[in-house]
Scaffold this motif. Sequence first.
Motif, PDB file in Angstrom:
ATOM      1  N   ALA A  20      -1.317   2.103 -15.075  1.00 40.64           N
ATOM      2  CA  ALA A  20      -1.582   2.964 -16.234  1.00 40.64           C
ATOM      3  C   ALA A  20      -2.677   2.366 -17.110  1.00 40.64           C
ATOM      4  CB  ALA A  20      -0.304   3.188 -17.031  1.00 40.64           C
ATOM      5  N   ARG A  21      -2.737   1.044 -17.181  1.00 37.40           N
ATOM      6  CA  ARG A  21      -3.803   0.394 -17.958  1.00 37.40           C
ATOM      7  C   ARG A  21      -5.175   0.677 -17.329  1.00 37.40           C
ATOM      8  NH1 ARG A  21      -5.203  -2.795 -21.907  1.00 37.40           N
ATOM      9  NH2 ARG A  21      -6.658  -4.492 -21.579  1.00 37.40           N
ATOM     10  N   TYR A  22      -5.264   0.618 -16.013  1.00 41.71           N
ATOM     11  CA  TYR A  22      -6.522   0.955 -15.343  1.00 41.71           C
ATOM     12  C   TYR A  22      -6.909   2.405 -15.643  1.00 41.71           C
ATOM     13  CZ  TYR A  22      -6.656  -3.386 -12.653  1.00 41.71           C
ATOM     14  OH  TYR A  22      -6.740  -4.708 -12.292  1.00 41.71           O
ATOM     15  N   ASP A  23      -5.932   3.295 -15.559  1.00 47.47           N
ATOM     16  CA  ASP A  23      -6.192   4.712 -15.870  1.00 47.47           C
ATOM     17  C   ASP A  23      -6.729   4.864 -17.287  1.00 47.47           C
ATOM     18  OD1 ASP A  23      -5.208   5.538 -13.390  1.00 47.47           O
ATOM     19  OD2 ASP A  23      -3.187   5.924 -14.184  1.00 47.47           O
ATOM     20  N   ALA A  24      -6.105   4.174 -18.234  1.00 46.51           N
ATOM     21  CA  ALA A  24      -6.473   4.317 -19.651  1.00 46.51           C
ATOM     22  C   ALA A  24      -7.877   3.798 -19.929  1.00 46.51           C
ATOM     23  CB  ALA A  24      -5.453   3.603 -20.531  1.00 46.51           C
ATOM     24  N   ILE A  25      -8.242   2.695 -19.311  1.00 47.87           N
ATOM     25  CA  ILE A  25      -9.549   2.083 -19.581  1.00 47.87           C
ATOM     26  C   ILE A  25     -10.645   2.703 -18.729  1.00 47.87           C
ATOM     27  CG2 ILE A  25     -10.902  -0.054 -19.421  1.00 47.87           C
ATOM     28  CD1 ILE A  25      -8.304  -1.557 -20.183  1.00 47.87           C
ATOM     29  N   ARG A  26     -10.420   2.824 -17.451  1.00 47.71           N
ATOM     30  CA  ARG A  26     -11.453   3.266 -16.509  1.00 47.71           C
ATOM     31  C   ARG A  26     -11.416   4.756 -16.202  1.00 47.71           C
ATOM     32  NH1 ARG A  26     -12.514  -1.489 -12.600  1.00 47.71           N
ATOM     33  NH2 ARG A  26     -11.634  -3.217 -13.746  1.00 47.71           N
ATOM     34  N   GLY A  27     -10.226   5.323 -16.306  1.00 48.34           N
ATOM     35  CA  GLY A  27     -10.058   6.720 -15.943  1.00 48.34           C
ATOM     36  C   GLY A  27      -9.684   6.927 -14.487  1.00 48.34           C
ATOM     37  N   PHE A  28      -9.438   5.865 -13.751  1.00 47.96           N
ATOM     38  CA  PHE A  28      -9.053   5.925 -12.339  1.00 47.96           C
ATOM     39  C   PHE A  28      -8.478   4.571 -11.934  1.00 47.96           C
ATOM     40  CE2 PHE A  28     -13.187   4.081 -12.458  1.00 47.96           C
ATOM     41  CZ  PHE A  28     -13.198   3.154 -11.440  1.00 47.96           C
ATOM     42  N   PRO A  30      -8.710   1.593  -9.165  1.00 47.25           N
ATOM     43  CA  PRO A  30      -9.632   1.117  -8.128  1.00 47.25           C
ATOM     44  C   PRO A  30      -8.980   0.988  -6.743  1.00 47.25           C
ATOM     45  CG  PRO A  30      -9.821  -0.218 -10.100  1.00 47.25           C
ATOM     46  CD  PRO A  30      -8.607   0.648 -10.283  1.00 47.25           C
ATOM     47  N   ASN A  31      -9.728   1.391  -5.740  1.00 42.71           N
ATOM     48  CA  ASN A  31      -9.275   1.221  -4.359  1.00 42.71           C
ATOM     49  C   ASN A  31      -9.051  -0.240  -4.002  1.00 42.71           C
ATOM     50  OD1 ASN A  31      -9.149   3.933  -3.565  1.00 42.71           O
ATOM     51  ND2 ASN A  31     -11.361   4.003  -3.243  1.00 42.71           N
ATOM     52  N   SER A  32      -9.797  -1.139  -4.620  1.00 41.70           N
ATOM     53  CA  SER A  32      -9.621  -2.565  -4.330  1.00 41.70           C
ATOM     54  C   SER A  32      -8.193  -3.017  -4.640  1.00 41.70           C
ATOM     55  CB  SER A  32     -10.626  -3.409  -5.112  1.00 41.70           C
ATOM     56  OG  SER A  32     -10.523  -3.148  -6.497  1.00 41.70           O
ATOM     57  N   ILE A  33      -7.637  -2.554  -5.744  1.00 44.54           N
ATOM     58  CA  ILE A  33      -6.271  -2.921  -6.128  1.00 44.54           C
ATOM     59  C   ILE A  33      -5.275  -2.330  -5.132  1.00 44.54           C
ATOM     60  CG2 ILE A  33      -4.504  -2.711  -7.934  1.00 44.54           C
ATOM     61  CD1 ILE A  33      -6.893  -4.463  -8.715  1.00 44.54           C
ATOM     62  N   LEU A  34      -5.512  -1.099  -4.715  1.00 39.85           N
ATOM     63  CA  LEU A  34      -4.608  -0.447  -3.768  1.00 39.85           C
ATOM     64  C   LEU A  34      -4.646  -1.115  -2.395  1.00 39.85           C
ATOM     65  CD1 LEU A  34      -5.258   3.246  -4.841  1.00 39.85           C
ATOM     66  CD2 LEU A  34      -3.170   1.885  -5.241  1.00 39.85           C
ATOM     67  N   THR A  35      -5.734  -1.756  -2.063  1.00 37.13           N
ATOM     68  CA  THR A  35      -5.808  -2.512  -0.806  1.00 37.13           C
ATOM     69  C   THR A  35      -5.116  -3.862  -0.967  1.00 37.13           C
ATOM     70  OG1 THR A  35      -7.904  -1.442  -0.307  1.00 37.13           O
ATOM     71  CG2 THR A  35      -7.363  -3.386   0.975  1.00 37.13           C
ATOM     72  N   THR A 171     -13.991   1.504  -0.327  1.00 30.76           N
ATOM     73  CA  THR A 171     -14.628   2.790  -0.607  1.00 30.76           C
ATOM     74  C   THR A 171     -14.813   2.980  -2.111  1.00 30.76           C
ATOM     75  OG1 THR A 171     -13.635   3.756   1.362  1.00 30.76           O
ATOM     76  CG2 THR A 171     -14.438   5.294  -0.315  1.00 30.76           C
ATOM     77  N   MET A 172     -16.028   3.309  -2.491  1.00 34.29           N
ATOM     78  CA  MET A 172     -16.376   3.566  -3.887  1.00 34.29           C
ATOM     79  C   MET A 172     -15.752   4.869  -4.367  1.00 34.29           C
ATOM     80  SD  MET A 172     -17.953   2.821  -6.705  1.00 34.29           S
ATOM     81  CE  MET A 172     -18.971   1.443  -6.216  1.00 34.29           C
ATOM     82  N   GLU A 173     -15.184   4.842  -5.543  1.00 35.26           N
ATOM     83  CA  GLU A 173     -14.627   6.031  -6.165  1.00 35.26           C
ATOM     84  C   GLU A 173     -15.764   6.843  -6.796  1.00 35.26           C
ATOM     85  OE1 GLU A 173     -13.963   2.887  -6.982  1.00 35.26           O
ATOM     86  OE2 GLU A 173     -11.945   2.514  -6.241  1.00 35.26           O
ATOM     87  N   ALA A 174     -15.550   8.144  -6.949  1.00 36.57           N
ATOM     88  CA  ALA A 174     -16.597   9.052  -7.432  1.00 36.57           C
ATOM     89  C   ALA A 174     -17.032   8.737  -8.861  1.00 36.57           C
ATOM     90  CB  ALA A 174     -16.125  10.502  -7.334  1.00 36.57           C
TER      91      ALA A 174
END
Length: 194
Positions: A20-28, A30-35, A171-174
């Motif tokens: 949720a912190r990533y969502d709040a700051i970046r708006g998405f 990152p795929n790197s964290i999900l990997t 993979t880069m996010e949009a």
Amino acid sequence: MPHIDPLDRADLPQFEEKFARYDAIRGFLPNSILTMARRPNIARAFMDLNQAVLYEGTVPEALKMMIALMTSMATGCRYCQGHMANLSHVYEVPDEKIAAIWECETSPHFTGAERAALVLAREAAGVPNTVEARHFDALKAHFNEAEIVEIVATIALFGYLNRWNDTMATTMEAHPASVALRAMPDWSAGKHED
């Protein structure tokens, strides 16, 4: 195409507060964290270190984002360049300043403090052995020792991320891709394109 696909966020409820912190700051997210989350302790440790380095201390976040961008430019990690152009934008670094990072020594957009930190980032990211006492003398004119530790920690954090993302072909996010293209018109996602 990534070498290892990111996990689905829904399968990682134990990280939802951090996500949720990533969502709040970046708006998405990152795929790197999900990997990284394929090894939950690595993802947890990384997110805690990321928080301590980038979002705590007394060095302005905007400067730390520019340091991370310079580090990523010096190593050539397009994924991290896109992300750090985005985070620089989030922390209100103007696009023309983002575009001029590599020319920080001669560009009128940068202060002496920013130049000292960005030059150290470029040197330390490329070949750390090229860093000399003069680089630290330049930093000491603007930063105390605790702040210098923050600056070097930012460079080191992105040493990890640059190697992670380039090796994994994350993979880069949009969203960060669109910000990077606006701020740095010659930028491309390279092998990080979907």
